[in-house]
Design an enzyme around this catalytic site. Sequence first.
Site, PDB file in Angstrom:
ATOM      1  N   LYS A   1     -31.798 103.012  49.166  1.00 15.87           N
ATOM      2  CA  LYS A   1     -31.085 104.008  48.355  1.00 15.87           C
ATOM      3  C   LYS A   1     -31.935 105.257  48.176  1.00 15.87           C
ATOM      4  O   LYS A   1     -31.416 106.376  48.208  1.00 15.87           O
ATOM      5  CB  LYS A   1     -30.725 103.437  46.980  1.00 15.87           C
ATOM      6  CG  LYS A   1     -29.598 102.415  47.023  1.00 15.87           C
ATOM      7  CD  LYS A   1     -29.222 101.991  45.600  1.00 15.87           C
ATOM      8  CE  LYS A   1     -28.184 100.881  45.613  1.00 15.87           C
ATOM      9  NZ  LYS A   1     -27.953 100.340  44.254  1.00 15.87           N
TER      10      LYS A   1
ATOM     11  N   LYS B   1     -19.493  93.202  58.295  1.00 11.91           N
ATOM     12  CA  LYS B   1     -18.804  92.627  57.139  1.00 11.91           C
ATOM     13  C   LYS B   1     -17.673  93.540  56.662  1.00 11.91           C
ATOM     14  O   LYS B   1     -17.775  94.767  56.787  1.00 11.91           O
ATOM     15  CB  LYS B   1     -19.799  92.442  55.984  1.00 11.91           C
ATOM     16  CG  LYS B   1     -20.533  91.120  56.045  1.00 11.91           C
ATOM     17  CD  LYS B   1     -21.419  90.933  54.832  1.00 11.91           C
ATOM     18  CE  LYS B   1     -20.876  89.874  53.915  1.00 11.91           C
ATOM     19  NZ  LYS B   1     -21.791  89.468  52.855  1.00 11.91           N
TER      20      LYS B   1
ATOM     21  N   LYS C   1     -15.766  98.066  51.507  1.00 14.93           N
ATOM     22  CA  LYS C   1     -14.874  99.089  50.991  1.00 14.93           C
ATOM     23  C   LYS C   1     -15.289 100.487  51.444  1.00 14.93           C
ATOM     24  O   LYS C   1     -14.512 101.422  51.381  1.00 14.93           O
ATOM     25  CB  LYS C   1     -14.764  98.997  49.471  1.00 14.93           C
ATOM     26  CG  LYS C   1     -15.965  99.470  48.716  1.00 14.93           C
ATOM     27  CD  LYS C   1     -15.597  99.575  47.255  1.00 14.93           C
ATOM     28  CE  LYS C   1     -16.797  99.753  46.336  1.00 14.93           C
ATOM     29  NZ  LYS C   1     -18.080 100.059  46.877  1.00 14.93           N
TER      30      LYS C   1
END
Length: 339
Positions: free
Chosen positions: A121, A202, A205
Amino acid sequence: MSEIAEKKPTKPVVLTCAQPTGRLHLGNYLGAVLNWGRMQDDYECYFGIVDQHAITVRHVPAELRENTYSCLAQYVACGLDPTRSHLFAQSHVIGHTELAWILGCLCPLGQLERMTQFKDKARKQESVDAGLLYYPVLMAADILLYNAECVPVGDDQKQHLELARDLAEKFNHRYSETFKLPEPFTSKVGSRIMSLQDPLAKMSKSDPNQASTVYITDRPEEIRKKIMSAVTDSGSEVRAGEGKPGVTNLLTILSACTGRSLSNLEAEFSGKGYGDFKKAVAEAVIATLDPVRLRYDELIKDRDALQAIFKSGAEVAQKTAYRTLAKVNRKVGFVERPR
Ligand code: TRP
C-alpha cells in the site's frame, strides 16, 4: 469498569472483521461469509465492521457512512444473525484504539515496516501516514480485546494474525498471562472462487472487467449474463482439474451453491455441452443469491433496524471490551479509574 464481574464464556470466541468497502461478491459469500454463518451455533461470534481501519487510506466521509450501513445489511442478508452473534461497528466500541496503543508500545517498528500489505500500500502512495503503518496493531487489538481463539481470515491476513499472536505473547510475557493466542481459521470449501473472465485470478471487486464478478445484490438477469459469458476452456468435457481452470471454477461455484460434490456434478454433466452446464450454474447461483438480495433490499431501506442491530452488537461488545481493558490497564500499571 472493574465492577463488571468476570464472565466465563461458555463457547469459544470467534472474531472476524471486514472493512466497510462496497459490495460483497460471490467469492466473499461462498468463500467466507457463508462459513462464518455456519459457526454461529458452536461459537460465540463477534463480527466487526472496521470503520477505523477504513480511514487509513483516503476516503469520502459520506461514502464511508453509507458503506458501513450497507455492509451491515449485506452481512445480515448473508445469514449473520444479530440474535445469535454480535455485529458491531469498531468505532462504537471504546477499547479498540486504547488497546492498540498499549500493544503498539510492545511492537517493534521494524516488524510493522516489514508487513507485506503495508509495503504494497505504501508503494502506491506519495506519502504514508502513521495510521497505515499502525493498521496491523489495531487489528491485533480487535482480536485480543475479545480474547478470540479463532479468527477466520483470508491468506492475505495471515501475517497480520501472526503479529497479533506475537503481541499477545509479548504482553503475556512482560506482564502476566492475559491473552489467548488466536488461531487462524481458513476454510477450504469454496474459498477460491475465481474471476469469471480470468479463472487464474481470484474474483475481485476491483476487477476492471465487471463481467468477472457476481455481486450478491446482482439481479437474476445480470447473474445469468455474467455466468453465460464466463470464460471456459478448450475441449468440451465438464470436468475439474488440469487444463480446465474455467470449468473447474464454475464446478466449484455449482458445488458450493448446491452442496453436491464435484464428482457427482461431473457425472451429471458428462456428455453434455458447456451451454447446459452454464445454465445450471447460473440457475444455482440465482437460487442461492435471490433470497440474499431480497433480504438486503428490505434491510437497506430500514435505517432504524440497522441502528438497532448496531446498538445491541455494540452493547455486548462494549461489555467485553471494558472487561479486557480494565484488566490490561491494571497490569500495565495505570491507576484505577476513580468512581
Ligand atoms: N485487515 C482485515 C482485512 O482487510 C480486516 C480486519 C480488521 C480483521 N481487524 C480484523 C480481520 C480482525 C480479522 C480480525 O480483511
